[in-house]
Design a protein around this motif. Sequence first.
Motif: not given
Lengths: 628, 125
Positions: A538, A561-563, B79, B90, B95-96, B98
């Motif tokens: 990220i 992880p994550n992406i 959302i 936020y 996204r961090r 997941g």
Amino acid sequence: MQNLSSVLDCFTDRIYAVDEAGLVVFHNAAAANCAAGNQNPLVGLPFEKVLPGFGRLRAVVASVEALSPQDQVEMPLQSTLLDQVGKSVPVEVRIERVAWNAATTDIVICRDTTSRQILTKENQRLVTAISHAADAIVITDAQGQIQYVNPAFCAMTGHTRASVLGTNPRLLKSGHQDAEFYRQMWQTLTQGEVWSGRLVNRGKDGELFTEDTTISPVIDECGCITHFVAAKRDVTREVGLKERLHEAQKLEAVGTLAGGIAHDFNNILYALLGYADLALDDIPSEHPAHTPLQEIARAGNRAATLVAKMLAFGRRTDGCREVVSVAELLGGGLDLVRATLPATIQIETQQNGPDGRVMVDANQIHQVLLNLCTNAQYAMDGAPGVLRIVVDQVDAEQERSGALKDLQPGDWVRIRVIDSGRGIAPAVLDRIFEPYFTTRKGHEGTGLGLATVHGIVADHGGHVSVESEPGVGTEFTILLPLRTAVAPQAPEPVSTGSAAKGAQGHVLVIDDEPMVLNVLEKAITRFGYQVTGFAGGIEALETFRAQPDRFDVVVTDQSMPNITGFEIGTQMMSIRPGLPVVLITGHSDERFHEQACAAGIRYHLLKPISMKELGEVLEELTSVTTAV
Amino acid sequence: MNKILIVDDDQQIRDMLRITLEREGYGVVEAGDGVQALAAYRANSIDLVITDIVMPEKEGIELIMEMKSLDADVKIIAISGGGRINPEDYLKWARRFGVANTFSKPVDRQKLLEVVAQMLAPQVA
């Protein structure tokens, strides 16, 4: 004779009668007072002992009178008399040759000029002071005709002294003040009172300037105004700074207001637009309510755009970034800070080492400085204190040993804002960059100041950290990436691929395993490339998004992880088409390989990768001059 | 029928989302905060979660973290009405943790439905 002597004793000037031999034959009491109380101490003494150079003075007078008996020698002559204790007394001397008891005698009248000389010197000092004053000084006569201007006036207005003498100060009129303004000013002045105010005037070059002016009438002993003295200070810069400050505060207020309502407002808009959509589903397009519903949706969308704009305005993201010198950048910011902080706070700046260049939105960095400094002021509780701003350059290795372990390689400019305030308690230190977090009571703080600092610095690819000791003070450290290698103001190359640099490209490496990342970074550096490593996809994506042309090749691990590496690669390629991406995977999967190739990821290396293979791939990718 | 859990503290938005999704043939379960959402997630077989971020009781980010720890493969759409500094603040956090798909309110219905359909489509792999 006795009567005459008494008359002469009434004079404060020293009066002597000197015979042709140059001896004193008579003097008055004022002359005797010099002689230590002796009754007639000077009579019979050579006058040269009283007035050294008398012989020469007399010769001058005699020769002029001889040449032209009608002409008077220009009297008085300046000389120095020695009093009875040998002290020099400056005097004006008049010499008259008369017949005294039938003998030719010089009557010498000496007037003490000590006090006049003191006054003259004082006048000279005043004139020097006025001509060196930073404020412009104008003296006019009672009719307003300029009689004197000092050099500061010429510097402020651009007019020369010769061109303004005899003219009226209205030559500076800009039209910004109306007739009523001047009428009131003159009313005050003609009443013998001092007038003070702010004027916008026009210089010789046509530029407007703002001045704070005080005009005082000079009144003689009869109560008549003889002159006007005006002292003017150019406050154009201060006024400009105050306006910028006001603008900054207004923006923060707008940002806070927009932020405060944005969340709730967006919720309301979402419901409004969502229901309009649902209704539009049910109402056929020929129905009379269909168009009004569409208009509701359109208005809703306009409102949503407006909220987004207000938020953007508050954040000033529309500012443009340019390469500037750090010294210049901070100079501008500190002007703003100085205009804001009370004089009780001493601001010290220190630049260690060379000046660097950074690519920034100057307004935003000024906001950062302002926020940090006003915080420092708050921490000093209104007491006098010192605010230090120390600038130097550090490299990543230096900083890695400190608190910022996740720095990318490269050089950084470090700006430290150090206050002598009450410090921050360890319990809250970790939370101070959170939005809405504030230690201020009531409505004093918005909790947005440091959050804004964090946001702006992060947007510039920088870091901000804090160290504090309660009772001692707080130190904020801002690191901004230096742009030393880039020619100042050079336009960024619009690159669609890597330039032909051989082993001189910049490689972005991503692997979540720190040890593997470390090995990859070392190996690629050894190949001769510049490397920037990330343990998180990220962060890597964010950095890339901020500066897509900074990197020539991307090397990424697939499984993180994550992406995933695949997602990182495709997202980066969507930002910069043709970007060479090398994907490193732990297992061989033909279908995945095909998928990666279809997405444009041509290089797919299997773990354990050979450094030789990686080197060859990088060489091939960086030697390609044009992209796909 | 795929079942979607809608988490939002705003009743009007929950209703609107429910009608929208039901019209597309999805089953919908609603929750007004994070605590209710976790209970609903445990009680039902949920295929997709659409959650607001700023909510009372349990914030969306906290909910996302807990759901991820319950089920690492949980599919989530976040959302948000936006943070005060940045509407993305936020969502960036989401996204961090997941969440691959995020939307800022007001959400474009068509885009949301496309993402929902894509996330619920049978996996090729």
